[in-house]
Write a protein that holds these residues in place. Sequence first.
Motif, PDB file in Angstrom:
ATOM      1  N   LEU A   1      40.539  39.016  65.991  1.00  0.00           N
ATOM      2  CA  LEU A   1      39.366  39.902  66.001  1.00  0.00           C
ATOM      3  C   LEU A   1      39.616  41.153  65.166  1.00  0.00           C
ATOM      4  CD1 LEU A   1      38.434  39.562  69.774  1.00  0.00           C
ATOM      5  CD2 LEU A   1      37.123  38.659  67.835  1.00  0.00           C
ATOM      6  N   THR A   2      40.788  41.724  65.291  1.00  0.00           N
ATOM      7  CA  THR A   2      41.134  42.909  64.505  1.00  0.00           C
ATOM      8  C   THR A   2      41.120  42.580  63.016  1.00  0.00           C
ATOM      9  OG1 THR A   2      42.493  43.808  66.292  1.00  0.00           O
ATOM     10  CG2 THR A   2      42.901  44.657  64.079  1.00  0.00           C
ATOM     11  N   ARG A   3      41.666  41.439  62.670  1.00  0.00           N
ATOM     12  CA  ARG A   3      41.678  41.005  61.266  1.00  0.00           C
ATOM     13  C   ARG A   3      40.253  40.826  60.754  1.00  0.00           C
ATOM     14  NH1 ARG A   3      45.418  36.101  60.706  1.00  0.00           N
ATOM     15  NH2 ARG A   3      46.940  37.750  61.105  1.00  0.00           N
ATOM     16  N   GLY A   4      39.397  40.259  61.602  1.00  0.00           N
ATOM     17  CA  GLY A   4      38.004  40.057  61.196  1.00  0.00           C
ATOM     18  C   GLY A   4      37.261  41.357  60.999  1.00  0.00           C
ATOM     19  N   VAL A   5      37.526  42.333  61.840  1.00  0.00           N
ATOM     20  CA  VAL A   5      36.900  43.647  61.693  1.00  0.00           C
ATOM     21  C   VAL A   5      37.376  44.316  60.409  1.00  0.00           C
ATOM     22  CG1 VAL A   5      36.789  45.980  62.652  1.00  0.00           C
ATOM     23  CG2 VAL A   5      36.534  43.999  64.168  1.00  0.00           C
ATOM     24  N   GLU A   6      38.666  44.240  60.146  1.00  0.00           N
ATOM     25  CA  GLU A   6      39.230  44.862  58.950  1.00  0.00           C
ATOM     26  C   GLU A   6      38.673  44.251  57.671  1.00  0.00           C
ATOM     27  OE1 GLU A   6      43.599  46.045  60.875  1.00  0.00           O
ATOM     28  OE2 GLU A   6      43.399  44.285  59.567  1.00  0.00           O
ATOM     29  N   ARG A   7      38.346  42.984  57.713  1.00  0.00           N
ATOM     30  CA  ARG A   7      37.803  42.310  56.530  1.00  0.00           C
ATOM     31  C   ARG A   7      36.287  42.366  56.461  1.00  0.00           C
ATOM     32  NH1 ARG A   7      41.355  36.744  55.719  1.00  0.00           N
ATOM     33  NH2 ARG A   7      43.434  37.706  55.923  1.00  0.00           N
ATOM     34  N   GLY A   8      35.678  42.971  57.465  1.00  0.00           N
ATOM     35  CA  GLY A   8      34.220  43.080  57.472  1.00  0.00           C
ATOM     36  C   GLY A   8      33.519  41.813  57.912  1.00  0.00           C
ATOM     37  N   THR A   9      34.274  40.905  58.543  1.00  0.00           N
ATOM     38  CA  THR A   9      33.705  39.627  58.982  1.00  0.00           C
ATOM     39  C   THR A   9      33.009  39.751  60.333  1.00  0.00           C
ATOM     40  OG1 THR A   9      35.478  38.472  57.820  1.00  0.00           O
ATOM     41  CG2 THR A   9      34.237  37.201  59.432  1.00  0.00           C
ATOM     42  N   PHE A  10      33.578  40.555  61.229  1.00  0.00           N
ATOM     43  CA  PHE A  10      33.051  40.693  62.577  1.00  0.00           C
ATOM     44  C   PHE A  10      32.520  42.100  62.817  1.00  0.00           C
ATOM     45  CE2 PHE A  10      36.769  37.708  63.768  1.00  0.00           C
ATOM     46  CZ  PHE A  10      36.050  36.595  63.362  1.00  0.00           C
ATOM     47  N   GLY A  11      31.487  42.168  63.648  1.00  0.00           N
ATOM     48  CA  GLY A  11      31.005  43.450  64.139  1.00  0.00           C
ATOM     49  C   GLY A  11      31.030  43.396  65.654  1.00  0.00           C
ATOM     50  N   LEU A  12      32.075  43.904  66.259  1.00  0.00           N
ATOM     51  CA  LEU A  12      32.287  43.742  67.702  1.00  0.00           C
ATOM     52  C   LEU A  12      31.459  44.715  68.526  1.00  0.00           C
ATOM     53  CD1 LEU A  12      36.188  43.340  67.842  1.00  0.00           C
ATOM     54  CD2 LEU A  12      34.444  41.618  67.373  1.00  0.00           C
ATOM     55  N   ARG A  13      31.080  44.264  69.720  1.00  0.00           N
ATOM     56  CA  ARG A  13      30.374  45.147  70.646  1.00  0.00           C
ATOM     57  C   ARG A  13      31.336  46.039  71.412  1.00  0.00           C
ATOM     58  NH1 ARG A  13      25.868  42.550  74.296  1.00  0.00           N
ATOM     59  NH2 ARG A  13      27.682  41.649  75.333  1.00  0.00           N
ATOM     60  N   GLY A  14      32.605  45.652  71.456  1.00  0.00           N
ATOM     61  CA  GLY A  14      33.625  46.446  72.145  1.00  0.00           C
ATOM     62  C   GLY A  14      34.890  46.461  71.324  1.00  0.00           C
ATOM     63  N   THR A  15      35.951  46.957  71.897  1.00  0.00           N
ATOM     64  CA  THR A  15      37.225  46.965  71.192  1.00  0.00           C
ATOM     65  C   THR A  15      37.753  45.529  71.109  1.00  0.00           C
ATOM     66  OG1 THR A  15      38.542  47.225  73.199  1.00  0.00           O
ATOM     67  CG2 THR A  15      37.753  49.252  72.118  1.00  0.00           C
ATOM     68  N   PRO A  16      38.597  45.222  70.123  1.00  0.00           N
ATOM     69  CA  PRO A  16      39.178  43.878  70.064  1.00  0.00           C
ATOM     70  C   PRO A  16      39.876  43.483  71.361  1.00  0.00           C
ATOM     71  CG  PRO A  16      39.564  45.013  67.994  1.00  0.00           C
ATOM     72  CD  PRO A  16      38.967  46.031  68.936  1.00  0.00           C
ATOM     73  N   ARG A  17      40.565  44.416  71.990  1.00  0.00           N
ATOM     74  CA  ARG A  17      41.261  44.117  73.233  1.00  0.00           C
ATOM     75  C   ARG A  17      40.288  43.738  74.341  1.00  0.00           C
ATOM     76  NH1 ARG A  17      46.488  43.003  75.242  1.00  0.00           N
ATOM     77  NH2 ARG A  17      46.336  43.204  77.495  1.00  0.00           N
ATOM     78  N   ARG A  18      39.225  44.503  74.500  1.00  0.00           N
ATOM     79  CA  ARG A  18      38.268  44.214  75.574  1.00  0.00           C
ATOM     80  C   ARG A  18      37.585  42.880  75.338  1.00  0.00           C
ATOM     81  NH1 ARG A  18      33.289  43.929  77.010  1.00  0.00           N
ATOM     82  NH2 ARG A  18      32.494  44.398  74.935  1.00  0.00           N
ATOM     83  N   VAL A  19      37.177  42.620  74.113  1.00  0.00           N
ATOM     84  CA  VAL A  19      36.521  41.353  73.806  1.00  0.00           C
ATOM     85  C   VAL A  19      37.490  40.199  74.056  1.00  0.00           C
ATOM     86  CG1 VAL A  19      35.484  39.950  71.985  1.00  0.00           C
ATOM     87  CG2 VAL A  19      34.939  42.393  72.140  1.00  0.00           C
ATOM     88  N   ALA A  20      38.740  40.358  73.631  1.00  0.00           N
ATOM     89  CA  ALA A  20      39.742  39.312  73.820  1.00  0.00           C
ATOM     90  C   ALA A  20      39.944  39.012  75.306  1.00  0.00           C
ATOM     91  CB  ALA A  20      41.060  39.734  73.180  1.00  0.00           C
ATOM     92  N   GLU A  21      40.062  40.036  76.119  1.00  0.00           N
ATOM     93  CA  GLU A  21      40.262  39.834  77.550  1.00  0.00           C
ATOM     94  C   GLU A  21      39.060  39.131  78.183  1.00  0.00           C
ATOM     95  OE1 GLU A  21      43.204  43.516  78.804  1.00  0.00           O
ATOM     96  OE2 GLU A  21      41.036  43.835  78.839  1.00  0.00           O
ATOM     97  N   THR A  22      37.864  39.499  77.755  1.00  0.00           N
ATOM     98  CA  THR A  22      36.653  38.892  78.310  1.00  0.00           C
ATOM     99  C   THR A  22      36.580  37.413  77.973  1.00  0.00           C
ATOM    100  OG1 THR A  22      35.492  41.005  78.092  1.00  0.00           O
ATOM    101  CG2 THR A  22      34.142  39.043  78.400  1.00  0.00           C
TER     102      THR A  22
END
Length: 202
Positions: free
Chosen positions: A138-159
């Motif tokens: 998720l972090t890699r996707g955000v850095e590359r502009g691929t993802f637009g997360l609703r929360g932090t990568p950690r929170r999304v990952a845990e969910t």
Amino acid sequence: MARPKKQQQRRADLVRAAARAIAVRGVAGLTVRDVAAQAEMSPGAVSYYYRELDELVLAVHADAVRRFYGVRREAIDAIDDPAEQLAELVRLGVPTGADDLVCRVLYELHVHGARSAPHAALMSSLWEQEVSLYELVLTRGVERGTFGLRGTPRRVAETVVALEDAVGLHVVGHNPGVTPARALELVAGLVELEVGRAGVPS
């Protein structure tokens, strides 16, 4: 030099046999005879390699954790695109069916963590490893502009991992309303909500 290698192979064979026995019998009531029957060995031979049944059961749990994490880690290491990595994580996070041996063993032994600190530690370790894999992608996707997360990568990952655990339990527990396909659909739907794109390829 051949003897230690042979012993190591026998111990590995017993771990696999014990995993099959646990899938059939569960942990409660598991006996050395159950493992021996699966391994096609005598109970005495089982006890030669593992003097305590608890030691063998812990080895099964550790092996299942390594296998479950290792497959997912190797899969994303072979892919560069974060979206494809994410899709593969989702696909591999859901049991293939009620007879998925690794997942059945993990659910049986994770519950055992309530009565055993070593098993609880393995359960916690797998949780952290799974969350870290999602967080990495998720972090890699955000850095590359691929993802637009609703929360932090950690929170999304845990969910996402929490939902995987929930639907997976229903799959291995023979809930007809949660087939592997339905479980995958539910996890992918959550990923789509959290990430802004589908979690599995169309």
